[in-house]
Enzyme design. Structure first.
Site, PDB file in Angstrom:
ATOM      1  N   SER A 193       1.177  -1.677  -0.254  1.00  0.00           N
ATOM      2  CA  SER A 193       0.347  -0.030  -0.433  1.00  0.00           C
ATOM      3  C   SER A 193       0.582   0.552   0.252  1.00  0.00           C
ATOM      4  O   SER A 193       2.307   1.147   0.956  1.00  0.00           O
ATOM      5  CB  SER A 193      -1.324  -0.088   1.088  1.00  0.00           C
ATOM      6  OG  SER A 193      -1.502   1.221   1.102  1.00  0.00           O
ATOM      7  N   TYR A 208      -2.787  -0.185  10.103  1.00  0.00           N
ATOM      8  CA  TYR A 208      -2.799  -0.642   8.658  1.00  0.00           C
ATOM      9  C   TYR A 208      -1.920  -0.529   7.711  1.00  0.00           C
ATOM     10  O   TYR A 208      -0.481  -1.526   7.199  1.00  0.00           O
ATOM     11  CB  TYR A 208      -4.132   0.349   7.822  1.00  0.00           C
ATOM     12  CG  TYR A 208      -3.659  -0.030   6.722  1.00  0.00           C
ATOM     13  CD1 TYR A 208      -3.912  -1.188   5.804  1.00  0.00           C
ATOM     14  CD2 TYR A 208      -3.210   0.876   5.453  1.00  0.00           C
ATOM     15  CE1 TYR A 208      -4.533  -1.766   4.909  1.00  0.00           C
ATOM     16  CE2 TYR A 208      -3.896   0.119   4.439  1.00  0.00           C
ATOM     17  CZ  TYR A 208      -3.985  -0.482   3.486  1.00  0.00           C
ATOM     18  OH  TYR A 208      -3.783  -0.963   2.512  1.00  0.00           O
TER      19      TYR A 208
END
Length: 320
Positions: A193, A208
């Site tokens: 990501s 995250y």
């Protein structure tokens, strides 16, 4: 004229010559970077992924990027092992793929990555037994429902973030890698990501972002460990893609559809240990890298605070 230029340069003070040389080197460096970017994004041919093996395993294959990768791999002629937690969704995706690619063989593995990992890995091990699994797409992952401060992350969400994004990805790779090593060929793609790589920090998504930073380092280490064994390991680093996890319904130039991303992702498969496969994302990456970190941090914090505010408002409406 060239001789005249050189003669003129020789008559200049040393500092002028040094500045000229430094400027020339900078221009050369920028030119090479731009030409390399154009080549890898538009001119470099994709690898023949069938050379890795006749089967591909995709986690998180019932929605978003994982589902799109499954379709694109089937289009390339690979058979599929689809991993997901919802039996009906798995059947629906399998039927949809086979309606378009009738020769594709598909095996479904029902595996809730937030559940019993040992049992799930056992199912995967049994499913791949005797199959020439050449491609692994570790796509399954979870994020926050919406932005929140670290102290607002409850234990269930915290545990699931680490379990799915870190532990499950590691365990699935551990299950699939040995057979690739025996055959001396294979490709592993781990979906990372931009939250961990592209921007200096991702406030209000701390856990995250940290789990995705693990994925990046894990991939890079495996790339170095196994590149001489015929196995290509890669971390793909997308920014926003129009998926349920990102809570984005419509795609755009800078926010591709899952299919648009998967097409780009397969073109990069086997090239480089880390990549931003969708080229407009790399433009954003370059822009962010040109700005001071404190400026990006400030912008990102404000952006995420707005997401948090909208999420809290939606929660309060549900309770009414």
């Amino acid at each position: 004229m060239e001789i005249g230029f050189l003669e003129t340069l020789k008559t200049q003070p040393l500092w002028v010559i040094v500045l000229f040389l430094l400027g020339s080197l900078s221009i050369l460096k920028i030119s090479v970077s731009i030409l390399t970017w154009v080549y890898v994004n538009f001119l470099r041919p994709p690898k023949n992924i069938k050379k890795y093996g006749s089967w591909a395993l995709v986690t998180g294959s019932t929605d978003g990027i994982g589902k799109a990768f499954a379709f694109e791999l089937a289009k390339k002629g690979l058979n599929l092992i689809l991993v997901g937690r919802n039996p009906k969704k798995l059947e629906d995706v399998s039927s949809e793929i086979q309606s378009k690619f009738s020769k594709t063989q598909i095996k479904n593995v029902i595996f809730d990555l937030t559940g019993d990992l040992s049992e799930g890995i056992k199912k995967i091990t049994e499913a791949i037994e005797g199959l020439d699994v050449g491609v692994l797409i570790n796509n399954a992952g979870i994020s926050y429902p919406y932005a929140r401060f670290f102290h607002e992350v409850d234990d269930e969400l915290l545990n699931n973030l680490i379990k799915v994004n870190v532990e499950a990805t590691t365990k699935v790779t551990q299950a699939v890698l040995p057979a690739m090593l025996k055959r001396k060929r294979g490709a592993i793609v781990n979906i990372g990501s931009g939250a961990a790589i592209v921007i200096p920090s991702d406030p209000l998504y701390a856990v995250y972002a940290a789990t995705k930073a693990y994925i990046d380092q894990f991939s890079r280490c495996l790339y170095v460990e196994y590149k001489n064994s015929g196995i290509d390991v890669q971390c793909q680093v997308p920014l926003y893609v129009a998926t349920k996890m990102a809570s984005i319904k419509r795609s755009s130039f800078f926010v591709p559809s899952p299919t648009g991303y998967a097409k780009a992702g397969l073109r990069w498969l086997g090239h480089d240990p880390r990549c931003t496969a969708y080229w407009p994302h790399s433009v954003i990456w370059a822009l962010l890298n040109s700005l001071p970190e404190f400026a990006v941090d400030s912008w990102r914090l404000g952006f995420c605070l707005q997401i948090r505010k909208r999420g809290q408002l939606k929660d309060s409406r549900k309770k009414e």
